[in-house]
Write a protein that holds these residues in place. Sequence first.
Motif, PDB file in Angstrom:
ATOM      1  N   PRO A   1       7.261   8.810  31.626  1.00 37.60           N
ATOM      2  CA  PRO A   1       6.469   8.003  32.565  1.00 37.60           C
ATOM      3  C   PRO A   1       5.444   7.139  31.850  1.00 37.60           C
ATOM      4  O   PRO A   1       5.035   7.434  30.720  1.00 37.60           O
ATOM      5  CB  PRO A   1       5.795   9.066  33.442  1.00 37.60           C
ATOM      6  CG  PRO A   1       6.649  10.271  33.327  1.00 37.60           C
ATOM      7  CD  PRO A   1       7.203  10.246  31.939  1.00 37.60           C
ATOM      8  N   LEU A   2       4.998   6.084  32.517  1.00 39.37           N
ATOM      9  CA  LEU A   2       4.058   5.145  31.922  1.00 39.37           C
ATOM     10  C   LEU A   2       2.600   5.501  32.212  1.00 39.37           C
ATOM     11  O   LEU A   2       1.709   4.683  31.987  1.00 39.37           O
ATOM     12  CB  LEU A   2       4.334   3.727  32.450  1.00 39.37           C
ATOM     13  CG  LEU A   2       5.730   3.159  32.211  1.00 39.37           C
ATOM     14  CD1 LEU A   2       5.803   1.725  32.719  1.00 39.37           C
ATOM     15  CD2 LEU A   2       6.119   3.224  30.755  1.00 39.37           C
ATOM     16  N   ASP A   3       2.348   6.721  32.685  1.00 36.40           N
ATOM     17  CA  ASP A   3       1.010   7.099  33.142  1.00 36.40           C
ATOM     18  C   ASP A   3      -0.093   6.807  32.122  1.00 36.40           C
ATOM     19  O   ASP A   3      -1.175   6.382  32.477  1.00 36.40           O
ATOM     20  CB  ASP A   3       0.972   8.602  33.484  1.00 36.40           C
ATOM     21  CG  ASP A   3       1.883   8.951  34.644  1.00 36.40           C
ATOM     22  OD1 ASP A   3       2.425   8.011  35.248  1.00 36.40           O
ATOM     23  OD2 ASP A   3       2.053  10.137  34.941  1.00 36.40           O
TER      24      ASP A   3
ATOM     25  N   HIS B   1      13.935  -1.636  30.835  1.00 40.07           N
ATOM     26  CA  HIS B   1      13.526  -0.234  30.768  1.00 40.07           C
ATOM     27  C   HIS B   1      12.153  -0.118  30.101  1.00 40.07           C
ATOM     28  O   HIS B   1      12.062   0.078  28.893  1.00 40.07           O
ATOM     29  CB  HIS B   1      14.551   0.579  29.989  1.00 40.07           C
ATOM     30  CG  HIS B   1      14.582   2.019  30.385  1.00 40.07           C
ATOM     31  ND1 HIS B   1      13.496   2.853  30.231  1.00 40.07           N
ATOM     32  CD2 HIS B   1      15.554   2.773  30.942  1.00 40.07           C
ATOM     33  CE1 HIS B   1      13.810   4.057  30.667  1.00 40.07           C
ATOM     34  NE2 HIS B   1      15.052   4.032  31.108  1.00 40.07           N
ATOM     35  N   PRO B   2      11.057  -0.263  30.873  1.00 44.02           N
ATOM     36  CA  PRO B   2       9.717  -0.075  30.290  1.00 44.02           C
ATOM     37  C   PRO B   2       9.595   1.325  29.696  1.00 44.02           C
ATOM     38  O   PRO B   2      10.342   2.232  30.092  1.00 44.02           O
ATOM     39  CB  PRO B   2       8.796  -0.249  31.499  1.00 44.02           C
ATOM     40  CG  PRO B   2       9.617  -1.034  32.495  1.00 44.02           C
ATOM     41  CD  PRO B   2      11.019  -0.570  32.286  1.00 44.02           C
ATOM     42  N   CYS B   3       8.713   1.522  28.720  1.00 41.87           N
ATOM     43  CA  CYS B   3       7.723   0.599  28.186  1.00 41.87           C
ATOM     44  C   CYS B   3       8.318  -0.232  27.042  1.00 41.87           C
ATOM     45  O   CYS B   3       8.814   0.324  26.068  1.00 41.87           O
ATOM     46  CB  CYS B   3       6.519   1.384  27.689  1.00 41.87           C
ATOM     47  SG  CYS B   3       5.249   0.435  26.855  1.00 41.87           S
ATOM     48  N   ALA B   4       8.218  -1.548  27.172  1.00 41.05           N
ATOM     49  CA  ALA B   4       8.792  -2.450  26.186  1.00 41.05           C
ATOM     50  C   ALA B   4       7.847  -2.729  25.033  1.00 41.05           C
ATOM     51  O   ALA B   4       8.235  -3.397  24.078  1.00 41.05           O
ATOM     52  CB  ALA B   4       9.170  -3.762  26.868  1.00 41.05           C
ATOM     53  N   VAL B   5       6.623  -2.227  25.087  1.00 41.22           N
ATOM     54  CA  VAL B   5       5.610  -2.545  24.079  1.00 41.22           C
ATOM     55  C   VAL B   5       5.521  -1.467  23.008  1.00 41.22           C
ATOM     56  O   VAL B   5       5.424  -1.750  21.810  1.00 41.22           O
ATOM     57  CB  VAL B   5       4.231  -2.737  24.748  1.00 41.22           C
ATOM     58  CG1 VAL B   5       3.136  -2.955  23.706  1.00 41.22           C
ATOM     59  CG2 VAL B   5       4.279  -3.898  25.727  1.00 41.22           C
TER      60      VAL B   5
ATOM     61  N   GLY C   1      14.106  11.279  30.947  1.00 35.62           N
ATOM     62  CA  GLY C   1      12.842  11.832  31.426  1.00 35.62           C
ATOM     63  C   GLY C   1      12.917  13.341  31.583  1.00 35.62           C
ATOM     64  O   GLY C   1      11.980  14.070  31.238  1.00 35.62           O
ATOM     65  N   GLU C   2      14.067  13.828  32.093  1.00 38.73           N
ATOM     66  CA  GLU C   2      14.283  15.269  32.200  1.00 38.73           C
ATOM     67  C   GLU C   2      14.358  15.920  30.822  1.00 38.73           C
ATOM     68  O   GLU C   2      13.881  17.043  30.620  1.00 38.73           O
ATOM     69  CB  GLU C   2      15.573  15.544  32.968  1.00 38.73           C
ATOM     70  CG  GLU C   2      15.531  15.164  34.434  1.00 38.73           C
ATOM     71  CD  GLU C   2      16.932  15.228  35.033  1.00 38.73           C
ATOM     72  OE1 GLU C   2      17.432  16.358  35.230  1.00 38.73           O
ATOM     73  OE2 GLU C   2      17.512  14.159  35.282  1.00 38.73           O
TER      74      GLU C   2
END
Length: 325
Positions: free
Chosen positions: A139-141, A189-193, A215-216
């Motif tokens: 996740p991008l949290d 598909h983020p995160c691209a940075v 993610g799992e």
Amino acid sequence: MAWATGSRGPGGRVIVLEDSRHVGEVREMLDTASGDRHHQIFVPGDRMDLGDNLVGYGGSFHECDTEASLGDDFYLQVQNYSITQYVSVIGPTLVRITDEADFEVWLGDADTAREKGEFAEFLANPALLVADLPGLGAPLDGAGPRHRLYVRAGGELTVSPYGSALGRLGDDLTDLEAAWQQANAASVHPCAVTLAAALPETVRAVELAARPWLGEYLLAVDALRELRSRGVLRVRASGFGGRLRPENDAVEPARTQARQLVLWTDESAYLYTADGSRLFELNRAAAELAELLLCQGSVEAAAEYAPRAALLKVQQFFERAGVSL
């Protein structure tokens, strides 16, 4: 840990500087940010008493086959992923994806875990963390500049040592956030940075899109590490080499980010949550029902395979504990 992994920390922004000469400029940037008063700045230097919000560190947080230190008490080894399986983990270790070779080995380990249920042994070591997880499907949290920044020696600002530049010292923090959002909006598909300086984005995005279960996988690695720290070994994870209930084998759960995972040993079973890294020990019957709820998506769908009353009982137990299956 929050800065290195890109996970959501306890609050505030963490900033790591390559060069201590940039401390003044970083403070000016923070002072102009409305309401931004909670931050921690890590600065090269042996002294720990650098003033408010400043922590001195030795070594490097990004160079592999080296270490970073905080005072005389804490040393962090830094390794690249592809060689970690061949070295002994003797203390806190940060593992980085530094190039396509590392990425290919990481993907191979993930594929083996998915197909056979066999996780790379070193990943379950409680002393080890994989860096820059948002670039690997997490996740991008805590991924963006609201939570972490890296200031290169030349003044470039990014989120991680292997991230693409979002701006330079002197830029407004809101502009950095906008640049991060723009880069991710253009990505499949983020995160691209986060890993842009280590991997071509076309390669990273294609491989992650082909594995919507990553993610799992990352959640399972967290859970295995947590269980290992409690002395629990020989653990199976639901969805990796099989599931507790055979009717779930062919089911792919709805692809929101995985927040819970069922695991088991010959003796017991567990439910691990991403929120707060909570761990529940369950009997086998309750774990099977929890897995049904997670895989089938609702009590109604799961009731085709198990009594509705039992499913509701498990669902309500977790709801009282603040966990939504």
